[in-house]
Scaffold this motif. Structure first.
Motif, mmCIF file in Angstrom:
data_model
loop_
_atom_site.group_PDB
_atom_site.id
_atom_site.type_symbol
_atom_site.label_atom_id
_atom_site.label_comp_id
_atom_site.label_asym_id
_atom_site.label_seq_id
_atom_site.Cartn_x
_atom_site.Cartn_y
_atom_site.Cartn_z
ATOM 1 N N GLN A 262 26.609 28.419 19.068
ATOM 2 C CA GLN A 262 26.506 30.016 18.275
ATOM 3 C C GLN A 262 25.061 30.433 18.973
ATOM 4 O O GLN A 262 25.134 31.533 19.524
ATOM 5 C CB GLN A 262 26.109 29.922 16.754
ATOM 6 C CG GLN A 262 27.317 29.477 16.231
ATOM 7 C CD GLN A 262 28.878 30.336 16.420
ATOM 8 O OE1 GLN A 262 28.483 31.515 16.427
ATOM 9 N NE2 GLN A 262 30.007 29.976 16.786
ATOM 10 N N THR A 263 24.165 29.349 19.283
ATOM 11 C CA THR A 263 23.144 29.827 19.956
ATOM 12 C C THR A 263 22.393 28.651 20.822
ATOM 13 O O THR A 263 23.164 27.624 20.604
ATOM 14 C CB THR A 263 21.744 30.033 18.980
ATOM 15 O OG1 THR A 263 21.653 28.665 18.095
ATOM 16 C CG2 THR A 263 22.171 30.986 17.724
ATOM 17 N N ASP A 264 21.450 28.783 21.601
ATOM 18 C CA ASP A 264 20.839 27.729 22.477
ATOM 19 C C ASP A 264 20.289 26.439 21.389
ATOM 20 O O ASP A 264 20.419 25.356 21.803
ATOM 21 C CB ASP A 264 19.699 28.217 22.852
ATOM 22 C CG ASP A 264 20.151 29.044 24.325
ATOM 23 O OD1 ASP A 264 21.471 28.998 24.586
ATOM 24 O OD2 ASP A 264 19.371 29.622 25.013
ATOM 25 N N GLU A 265 19.914 26.695 20.310
ATOM 26 C CA GLU A 265 19.262 25.978 19.316
ATOM 27 C C GLU A 265 20.623 24.796 18.934
ATOM 28 O O GLU A 265 20.239 23.748 18.699
ATOM 29 C CB GLU A 265 18.544 26.473 18.279
ATOM 30 C CG GLU A 265 17.913 25.582 17.419
ATOM 31 C CD GLU A 265 17.163 26.316 16.162
ATOM 32 O OE1 GLU A 265 16.635 25.514 15.501
ATOM 33 O OE2 GLU A 265 17.223 27.325 16.092
ATOM 34 N N ASP A 266 21.643 25.734 18.449
ATOM 35 C CA ASP A 266 22.683 24.935 17.950
ATOM 36 C C ASP A 266 23.210 24.040 19.419
ATOM 37 O O ASP A 266 23.796 22.933 19.015
ATOM 38 C CB ASP A 266 23.998 25.988 17.698
ATOM 39 C CG ASP A 266 25.160 25.336 17.448
ATOM 40 O OD1 ASP A 266 25.001 24.178 16.679
ATOM 41 O OD2 ASP A 266 26.205 25.889 17.499
ATOM 42 N N ALA A 267 23.211 24.412 20.217
ATOM 43 C CA ALA A 267 23.626 23.568 21.424
ATOM 44 C C ALA A 267 22.813 22.535 21.456
ATOM 45 O O ALA A 267 23.341 21.114 21.796
ATOM 46 C CB ALA A 267 23.784 24.297 23.035
ATOM 47 N N ILE A 268 21.577 22.660 21.753
ATOM 48 C CA ILE A 268 20.490 21.454 21.611
ATOM 49 C C ILE A 268 20.888 20.298 20.527
ATOM 50 O O ILE A 268 20.776 19.070 20.726
ATOM 51 C CB ILE A 268 19.091 22.059 21.787
ATOM 52 C CG1 ILE A 268 18.763 22.660 23.102
ATOM 53 C CG2 ILE A 268 18.218 20.849 21.554
ATOM 54 C CD1 ILE A 268 19.041 21.962 24.250
ATOM 55 N N ASN A 269 21.128 20.861 19.356
ATOM 56 C CA ASN A 269 21.123 19.898 18.217
ATOM 57 C C ASN A 269 22.216 19.332 18.329
ATOM 58 O O ASN A 269 22.183 17.925 17.793
ATOM 59 C CB ASN A 269 21.164 20.917 16.972
ATOM 60 C CG ASN A 269 19.967 21.517 16.759
ATOM 61 O OD1 ASN A 269 18.832 20.872 16.821
ATOM 62 N ND2 ASN A 269 19.867 22.695 15.845
ATOM 63 N N GLN A 270 23.397 19.915 18.767
ATOM 64 C CA GLN A 270 24.741 18.961 18.783
ATOM 65 C C GLN A 270 24.543 18.115 20.059
ATOM 66 O O GLN A 270 25.045 16.828 19.996
ATOM 67 C CB GLN A 270 25.774 20.040 19.277
ATOM 68 C CG GLN A 270 26.138 20.999 17.849
ATOM 69 C CD GLN A 270 27.606 21.150 17.915
ATOM 70 O OE1 GLN A 270 28.610 20.800 18.154
ATOM 71 N NE2 GLN A 270 27.666 22.702 17.657
ATOM 72 N N LEU A 271 23.873 18.447 21.202
ATOM 73 C CA LEU A 271 23.480 17.450 21.952
ATOM 74 C C LEU A 271 22.773 16.311 21.530
ATOM 75 O O LEU A 271 22.928 15.195 21.941
ATOM 76 C CB LEU A 271 22.862 17.969 23.344
ATOM 77 C CG LEU A 271 22.577 17.198 24.441
ATOM 78 C CD1 LEU A 271 23.673 16.540 25.114
ATOM 79 C CD2 LEU A 271 21.720 17.638 25.698
ATOM 80 N N GLU A 272 21.786 16.472 21.020
ATOM 81 C CA GLU A 272 21.139 15.177 20.320
ATOM 82 C C GLU A 272 21.905 14.406 19.501
ATOM 83 O O GLU A 272 21.691 13.227 19.580
ATOM 84 C CB GLU A 272 19.816 15.950 19.457
ATOM 85 C CG GLU A 272 18.829 14.971 18.855
ATOM 86 C CD GLU A 272 17.538 15.422 18.157
ATOM 87 O OE1 GLU A 272 16.952 14.735 17.884
ATOM 88 O OE2 GLU A 272 17.815 16.741 17.822
ATOM 89 N N GLN A 273 22.866 15.048 18.659
ATOM 90 C CA GLN A 273 23.566 14.149 17.814
ATOM 91 C C GLN A 273 24.565 13.171 18.752
ATOM 92 O O GLN A 273 25.068 12.161 18.485
ATOM 93 C CB GLN A 273 24.587 15.004 16.995
ATOM 94 C CG GLN A 273 23.596 15.806 15.888
ATOM 95 C CD GLN A 273 22.662 14.694 15.054
ATOM 96 O OE1 GLN A 273 23.364 13.500 14.570
ATOM 97 N NE2 GLN A 273 21.679 14.865 14.898
#
Length: 795
Positions: free
Chosen positions: A228-239
C-alpha cells in the motif's frame, strides 16, 4: 533353481545367442550392420558371464534378475534366427525386426551396466545416494543463506581488484560498520568488485522502494504483495528477513545515484548479522564509513589493456610509446581499458600510431571524460550498420535484459538484415567482441542447427555504455534526431514535449519509458516518420498513446511490461489504422480480444507474445481470426502460462508459415484443425511439458520442414503417419523422456529428412532408421544445465 544351475543356464543361453549372431553376420546381409554391432557388444561380455557363474557358486546372485536375462537371450536367439528368413524386398518386416534387434542389444547392455552393478554393490550405492542428497541440500542452504538475488559471475579476467576485495571485506566485517558506501567514478569497477566480494550473489536495485522490495520477494520465491505504501513494503521486508532468511545477511544496493541517499536509511533494520553495502559514483558525506575505489595502477592497467588488445609480450610490432599514450587516455578505468583495447585489437601499427597522436592531449578524469573516451571507440566501427545497432541498444531501459528476438525484428526492417536473425546475431557478436555489449546465449551447449532459435537469448550492457548510446542519439535537436529516447518520471514529460511548441519530429526510432506511477495521460506529438516504436512501462494498466494512430510508417511495435503483474493493455484498436505495421512483440501483458470488436491488422506478418496472458484474445470472435489477421505468417508464444489449448481460430490462418509455442507448460492439446495450416513450414513446440501427443492431422502439413518437440516430457510416441510429411528436413526430439517405444514404420518415408536431434537415450531408437535413410544425420545433444534462459526480473 539352485544358484549353480542358474549360472550354468545363463552360460548356455549366452553361448547359443553369441553363436547365432556370429552365424547371422556371415549369412544375413540385410541385418549385417546391426548384427555386427551386437556381436561387438557381446564379445566383451564373455568374461562377465563367466564371473556371474562363479559368483553364483560362491555367494549367490539375485535369481530373478538372471532369469530375466536368460529369457531375453533365448528370445534373442529366436529373433536372430527369424531375421535370416526375411526376404530383401520386405521393408516393413525389415524395419520391425531391426527395431527388435536394437531393443535386444539395449536390454543386454542395460543389465550388465546397471543391474549387475546395482545388485553387487547395492548397499554402497544406496549410501552414496544418501550422501549426494545431503550434499545437494547443503548447497541449497548455502545459496539461500545470505544475499537475496543472484547475478552473473565477475568477468573471467580481472586485474587489480584483489587487494580492494580484501580491504572492503575487512572493513565490512567490523562490528561497528552497519552501512558502508563504496564510491568511485563510473567504469572504475564498483559492480565487478562487489560481484567478486559476493562471488555469485548480488542485490541490484532501483531507487523505488516498493519495486526493490517486490523484487526481493520475487527472487526468494514468494508471491509479491501489493504494497500500500513504502512503509508497508519496508515492514514486510523486515518480516521476511527476520522469519524466512536465516544466518548472516548482506544487502547490496548497487549504483545508487545522487539524490537517493534515503535508500539505505529505509533498509536499516535492528537485527543481528545484517549489513548493507552500497555502491555509487558519488561519495555521501552523511554516511560514516566509506571505501573509495581507486583506478588501476599503471602496472595493472597495462596488464588489462594488453589482454584486451591481445598484445603478446615482446611479439607485437606496436610501439610501447603509442601504447602508453593510449593508456594515459584511459586513466586506469577498467571499462575504458577493455573497450579501447578491444577496438584496437588486430589493427596495424600505423593505426595505433595515428590514434595515439589524436588522443595524446586527452586525459580521462571524470564521467564526462570517460564518455568521451568510450566515444572514441565508436570511431573503429567501420560498419555503419553495427554502429547503428549499438546506438539502438539505448532504446531499452537501463539494467534490463534486451531480448535478441526484439532486436532481430527491428533490424530486419530498419537495415534489411535477414529475418532468421543470423545477420543480427553476427552484429551482436561483433559488439560483444569489442566489449560494447554482452550477448548471453541461453543454452550454450545446444547444437548449431538450433542457433536460428534466439527467443531465449538476450543482451546486457554496462550502464555507462548505455549512457554513451543515448548521448550519441541526443546530439541533434529533437525535431531532427533519427533516434528519440524519452524517459518520463511520474507524469512529468520532458519540457519540450509539455510545451508542444516543437515541429513534427523526424525520428525513425522512438522509445518511451515510464515508471510505476505513470497514469497513461499522454501529450500530443506528431511522430509521422517513426518506423520502430519501443514502449517500456511498469504499471498494471497501460493505454497506448493516441498519437500511435498517426504513425503511418510504423513497421515494428515492441511493448514491454517491466512490472511484477500482468498489465491490461488498452487502445489496441488504434493499430488498425497503421498500413505498414508488420511486427508486434508484447511482453507480460493480458492480450485484449483481437476479434471480438473487429480489429483488422491487414499488414501484420508476425506477432510475438512473451509471458502474456492469452485469455480470450482469439476466442468469441465476431469475425474469423483469418479475417482479422489475413496476412499473418508467424506466431510466437513463449512462457504463456494460461495457454491450455491452442485456439482453433488460429488454424484458419492458412498463410501461416511459422508457429512457435515454447515453454507453455500448461498446453495440453493441439486441435485436429491444425492440419489446415497447409503452408506451415516450421512447427516448434519446445518445452510444452504437459502436451501428451501430436494430433494425427499434422500428416496434412505437407510443407513442414522443421518439427521441434524437444523437452516435451509427456509425449510418448510420434504420430503413426508422420511419414506423410514428405518435406520434413529436421526433427528434434531431445529431452522427450517418455518417448521410448520404437519409431513408427512410416518414418522410413521421410526421404528428405537430413537431421534428427535427440538425447543419448533416444539415439538408440534411430539406429534401425539410419540404415534406410542414408542422408540422415542423427545428432546427440548434450544436457543443458545453464539457467540463463529462466525468465526472471533483472536487478
Amino acid at each position: 533353481m539352485a544358484d549353480a544351475a542358474v549360472g550354468a543356464v545363463l552360460g548356455e543361453a549366452f553361448s547359443q545367442l553369441f553363436a547365432k549372431v556370429e552365424d547371422g553376420v556371415n549369412k544375413t546381409r540385410m541385418f549385417e550392420s546391426i548384427l555386427k554391432r551386437l556381436r561387438s557388444r557381446l564379445g566383451p561380455l564373455v568374461p562377465l558371464v563367466e564371473q556371474i557363474r562363479r559368483l553364483n557358486r560362491e555367494v549367490g546372485h539375485p535369481e530373478e534378475e538372471i532369469k530375466s536375462l536368460i529369457e531375453q537371450m533365448k528370445k534373442g536367439t529366436k529373433l536372430v534366427s527369424k531375421c535370416s528368413k526375411i526376404g530383401w524386398w520386405n521393408y516393413c518386416k525389415k524395419f520391425k525386426y531391426a527395431s527388435k534387434l536394437c531393443e535386444l542389444e539395449e536390454e543386454i547392455v542395460r543389465f550388465f551396466q546397471f543391474d549387475l552393478q546395482a545388485s553387487s554393490v547395492r548397499n554402497g550405492l544406496e549410501t552414496l545416494a544418501r550422501v549426494n542428497t545431503i550434499g545437494e541440500n547443503m548447497n541449497l542452504v548455502v545459496r539461500n543463506g545470505g544475499v537475496s538475488c543472484a547475478v552473473p559471475r565477475p568477468p573471467e579476467f580481472v586485474v587489480g581488484l584483489d587487494v580492494h576485495v580484501k580491504q572492503l571485506k575487512m572493513l565490512l566485517l567490523k562490528e561497528e560498520v552497519s552501512l558502508l558506501v563504496l564510491t568511485a567514478p563510473g567504469g572504475c569497477g564498483k559492480t565487478t568488485l562487489v560481484k567478486m566480494l559476493c562471488k555469485d550473489k548480488e542485490i541490484k536495485e532501483t531507487p523505488n522502494l516498493k519495486v526493490i522490495v517486490g523484487k526481493l520477494f520475487q527472487h526468494k520465491g514468494y508471491q509479491v504483495p501489493e504494497f500500500q505504501t513504502d512503509e508497508d513494503a519496508i515492514n514486510q521486508l523486515e518480516q521476511l528477513l527476520l522469519n524466512q532468511i536465516k544466518g548472516s545477511k548482506l544487502l547490496i544496493l548497487d549504483d545508487v545515484w545522487s539524490g537517493s541517499e534515503f535508500l539505505p536509511e529505509k533498509f536499516k533494520f535492528h537485527m543481528p548479522n545484517y549489513k548493507i553495502l552500497m555502491t555509487s559514483r558519488d561519495a555521501f558525506p552523511r554516511f560514516r564509513f566509506t571505501y573509495k575505489l581507486q583506478p588501476l595502477n599503471d602496472k595493472d592497467a597495462m596488464t588489462l589493456f594488453r589482454h584486451s588488445a591481445s598484445l603478446q609480450d615482446g611479439s607485437s610490432l606496436i610501439r610501447d610509446k603509442d601504447i602508453k599514450k593510449i593508456l594515459k587516455v584511459c586513466g586506469g578505468f577498467p571499462l575504458a581499458l577493455e573497450v579501447i583495447g578491444r577496438s584496437l585489437c588486430g589493427k596495424s601499427a600505423e593505426v595505433w600510431h595515428s590514434w595515439a597522436k589524436k588522443w595524446s592531449s586527452s586525459i580521462l578524469n571524470s564521467d564526462k571524460g570517460l564518455l568521451e573516451c568510450l566515444q572514441k571507440s565508436l570511431d573503429f566501427l567501420d560498419d555503419k550498420v553495427i554502429k547503428k545497432c549499438f546506438l539502438d541498444l539505448g532504446l531499452f531501459p537501463e539494467d534490463q535484459r534486451i531480448p535478441v528476438a526484439a532486436l532481430i525484428d527491428m533490424w530486419a526492417e530498419l537495415y534489411e538484415l535477414d529475418e532468421d536473425g543470423i545477420d543480427a546475431v553476427a552484429n551482436l557478436h561483433e559488439l560483444t567482441s569489442r566489449n560494447l555489449a554482452n550477448l548471453v546465449v541461453a543454452r550454450k551447449d545446444t547444437s548449431d542447427h538450433l542457433r536460428k532459435y534466439y527467443s531465449e537469448d538476450f543482451v546486457l550492457q554496462h550502464d555507462l555504455l548505455r549512457e554513451l548510446s543515448v548521448h550519441q542519439s541526443n546530439q541533434e535537436p529533437i525535431e531532427q534526431t533519427k533516434r528519440l529516447i524519452i524517459n518520463i518520471s511520474g507524469n512529468n514529460p520532458p519540457k519540450w514535449w509539455a510545451e508542444q511548441k516543437r515541429q513534427p519530429i523526424s525520428a525513425h526510432l522512438m522509445s518511451i519509458s515510464t515508471d510505476e506511477i505513470f497514469s497513461s495521460s499522454w501529450w500530443n506529438i506528431e511522430p509521422s516518420e517513426v518506423e520502430v516504436l519501443v514502449l517500456n512501462f511498469q504499471t498494471k494498466n497501460y493505454t497506448l498513446p493516441e498519437f500511435v494512430e498517426k504513425m503511418d510508417k510504423l513497421k515494428v511495435l515492441i511493448v514491454t511490461n517491466y512490472g511484477f503483474f500482468h498489465a491490461e493493455l488498452r487502445n489496441f484498436e488504434l493499430l488498425e489504422s497503421l498500413p505498414y505495421l508488420k511486427k508486434i512483440r508484447l511482453e507480460k501483458v493480458s492480450i485484449p480480444s483481437l476479434c471480438k470488436d473487429p480489429i483488422q491488422l491487414r499488414s501484420l506478418k508476425k506477432i510475438s507474445l512473451f509471458m502474456c496472458n492469452i485469455g480470450q484474445a482469439f476466442r468469441n470472435c465476431t469475425i474469423q481470426v483469418s479475417d482479422a489477421l489475413p496476412n499473418l505468417m508467424e506466431i510466437n508464444m513463449d512462457y504463456c502460462n494460461d495457454l491450455v489449448e491452442l485456439p482453433v481460430g488460429l488454424c484458419d490462418i492458412v498463410c501461416l508459415k511459422k508457429l512457435s509455442i515454447t515453454n507453455c507448460h500448461k498446453l495440453s492439446a493441439l486441435p485436429e484443425e491444425i492440419g489446415k495450416l497447409e503452408n506451415l513450414e516450421v512447427l516448434r513446440l519446445k518445452s510444452c511439458t504437459d502436451l501428451p501427443e501430436l494430433p494425427e492431422s499434422i500428416r496434412r502439413l505437407r510443407n513442414l520442414s522443421i518439427l521441434d518437440i524437444s523437452d516435451c516430457l509427456s509425449i510418448r510416441k510420434l504420430p503413426k503417419h508422420i511419414g506423410e510429411l514428405h518435406n520434413l528436413k529436421e526433427l528434434h526430439v531431445e529431452g522427450c523422456l517418455r518417448l521410448r517405444s520404437q519409431l513408427p514404420e512410416s518414418i522410413l518415408d521421410l526421404d528428405q529428412l537430413m537431421l534428427a536431434t535427440c538425447d543419448e537415450e533416444r539415439a538408440k531408437l534411430w539406429e534401425p532408421v539410419k540404415d534406410f535413410l542414408t542422408n540422415l544425420q542423427v545428432e546427440v545433444v548434450g544436457k543443458d544445465i545453464n539457467l540463463n534462459w529462466l525468465p526472471v526480473q533483472d536487478f
